[in-house]
Write a protein that holds these residues in place. Structure first.
Motif, PDB file in Angstrom:
ATOM      1  N   ASP A  25       0.840  -1.025  -0.079  1.00 20.71           N
ATOM      2  CA  ASP A  25       0.087   0.025   0.203  1.00 20.71           C
ATOM      3  C   ASP A  25       0.988   1.084  -0.060  1.00 20.71           C
ATOM      4  O   ASP A  25       1.845   1.223   0.757  1.00 20.71           O
ATOM      5  N   PRO A  26       0.734   2.428  -0.849  1.00 23.41           N
ATOM      6  CA  PRO A  26       1.365   3.417  -0.949  1.00 23.41           C
ATOM      7  C   PRO A  26       1.159   4.345   0.197  1.00 23.41           C
ATOM      8  O   PRO A  26      -0.066   4.561   0.776  1.00 23.41           O
ATOM      9  N   GLY A  27       2.339   4.915   1.039  1.00 25.52           N
ATOM     10  CA  GLY A  27       2.149   5.847   1.896  1.00 25.52           C
ATOM     11  C   GLY A  27       2.193   7.283   1.477  1.00 25.52           C
ATOM     12  O   GLY A  27       1.986   7.529   0.333  1.00 25.52           O
ATOM     13  N   PRO A  28       2.231   8.144   2.391  1.00 24.24           N
ATOM     14  CA  PRO A  28       1.995   9.496   1.915  1.00 24.24           C
ATOM     15  C   PRO A  28       3.145   9.872   0.935  1.00 24.24           C
ATOM     16  O   PRO A  28       4.275   9.333   1.336  1.00 24.24           O
ATOM     17  N   GLY A  29       2.952  10.422  -0.214  1.00 20.85           N
ATOM     18  CA  GLY A  29       4.262  10.826  -1.138  1.00 20.85           C
ATOM     19  C   GLY A  29       4.593   9.544  -2.068  1.00 20.85           C
ATOM     20  O   GLY A  29       5.550   9.675  -2.490  1.00 20.85           O
ATOM     21  N   ARG A  74      -2.366   2.921  -7.666  1.00 23.39           N
ATOM     22  CA  ARG A  74      -2.879   3.584  -6.710  1.00 23.39           C
ATOM     23  C   ARG A  74      -2.067   4.728  -6.328  1.00 23.39           C
ATOM     24  O   ARG A  74      -0.900   4.664  -6.450  1.00 23.39           O
ATOM     25  N   VAL A  75      -2.606   5.800  -5.605  1.00 18.09           N
ATOM     26  CA  VAL A  75      -1.864   6.961  -5.372  1.00 18.09           C
ATOM     27  C   VAL A  75      -1.924   7.232  -3.952  1.00 18.09           C
ATOM     28  O   VAL A  75      -3.040   7.364  -3.170  1.00 18.09           O
ATOM     29  N   GLY A  76      -0.886   7.511  -3.295  1.00 16.63           N
ATOM     30  CA  GLY A  76      -0.667   7.789  -1.688  1.00 16.63           C
ATOM     31  C   GLY A  76      -1.112   9.385  -1.437  1.00 16.63           C
ATOM     32  O   GLY A  76      -1.153  10.084  -2.367  1.00 16.63           O
ATOM     33  N   GLU A  77      -1.433   9.584  -0.297  1.00 19.14           N
ATOM     34  CA  GLU A  77      -1.933  10.994   0.180  1.00 19.14           C
ATOM     35  C   GLU A  77      -0.628  11.861  -0.225  1.00 19.14           C
ATOM     36  O   GLU A  77       0.509  11.986  -0.046  1.00 19.14           O
ATOM     37  N   GLY A  78      -1.295  13.014  -1.007  1.00 19.73           N
ATOM     38  CA  GLY A  78      -0.360  14.116  -1.048  1.00 19.73           C
ATOM     39  C   GLY A  78       0.207  14.126  -2.440  1.00 19.73           C
ATOM     40  O   GLY A  78       0.951  15.043  -2.788  1.00 19.73           O
TER      41      GLY A  78
END
Length: 306
Positions: A25-29, A74-78
């Protein structure tokens, strides 16, 4: 679930396994990529063997690879630079010998439709390394650069970039690769005893700078030909740091989008070509690594996980 190449201890390719794991899972950034291509580099089998454990320790189970090309799924936060469905290439922060990998936008660029997936997946590691080392060596138009392992992964990029910058390039390689180097505008010489004399036959006053991607013991000859260690840089001769030469290491997953942009521009202009030796499915990663270790290839190796 998705497939990934993993190993639970250092060793030969016998320790590699293709396993089913949850996609990261992608994290922020961060963004997650559905991997379409992953470059195979000599550093990968060195990491696998444990010879790099002092500078790059692993936590097991571990994976391999950082050169990557794929589709953002999938794209992480920010993250605003890329969106789901974008086709990108660059370096990953999780192993790229997998169907899914994470990356940061600063290490990615958009994949031009004119660049095939198998080429896109091989550009980051050797391309960024070549670009950065030539900058460190301050190779300029009209200067003479000597590149050891000129037909290898980094060497293939370095010689073409240096020629595009207007430098004269002399490259060491096996005779089987001399014709290809000449097609890049390089003056090839063979390895081994008498190297200094062979280089001086082409350039009597020596060379301005040396890039060593070989590690075959050429450092003393390189220092002699360059008139000192200051503009000799090695990617592999870590034991020669006390001679005063430069040692370069590229952090996997680090930035490099600017360098990749320049490399893609050279490809588009027809001034840089990336020959592919062979592409393999993910479950033949062990075979690809064995071929990489054998050396003297006619181009890049790449895995196609999808």
């Amino acid at each position: 679930m998705s497939l990934a190449v993993q190993f639970s201890d250092y060793g030969t390719t016998d320790v590699l396994r293709v396993v089913d794991v949850p996609p990261p899972d992608p994290g922020p950034g961060e963004v997650r990529l559905a991997v379409r291509a992953a470059g195979v580099n000599p550093v990968d089998w060195k990491i696998l063997s444990g010879s790099m454990r002092q500078v790059m320790p692993l936590r097991f189970p571990a994976g391999l690879g950082s050169d990557v090309a794929g589709v953002v799924d999938r794209v992480g936060e920010g993250v605003t630079a890329f969106g789901v469905g974008d086709e990108v290439l660059g370096a990953s922060v999780t192993p790229s010998y997998a169907q899914s990998a994470l990356a940061t936008p600063s290490a990615l660029v958009a994949r031009p439709a004119s660049v095939p997936w198998e080429v896109a997946g091989t550009l980051a590691g050797p391309g960024i390394t070549a670009w950065e080392t030539l900058n460190k060596l301050e190779v300029a138009r009209g200067e003479t650069l000597l590149v050891h392992a000129a037909a290898g992964g980094v060497g293939t990029f370095a010689v073409q970039i240096a020629v595009a910058r207007g430098a004269r390039v002399i490259g060491t390689a096996s005779e089987a690769n001399h014709a290809r180097l000449r097609s890049f505008g390089v003056e090839p010489v063979t390895y081994g005893p008498g190297l200094v004399e062979r280089v001086r036959a082409l350039s009597p006053t020596g060379v301005d700078a040396v890039l060593d991607a070989s590690g075959r013991g050429e450092i003393p000859d390189s220092i002699e030909l360059a008139g000192g260690p200051e503009r000799v840089l090695s990617l592999v001769a870590f034991d020669a740091a006390d001679t005063g030469i430069q040692i370069h290491m590229t952090e996997p997953g680090a930035g490099g989008a600017d360098a990749l942009g320049h490399i893609l521009a050279l490809i588009d202009e027809g001034r840089l070509s990336v020959p592919i030796h062979r592409a393999y499915p993910l479950d033949e990663a062990a075979t690809a690594l064995e071929v990489s270790r054998s050396g003297h290839l006619g181009g890049k190796l790449v895995l196609l996980p999808a």
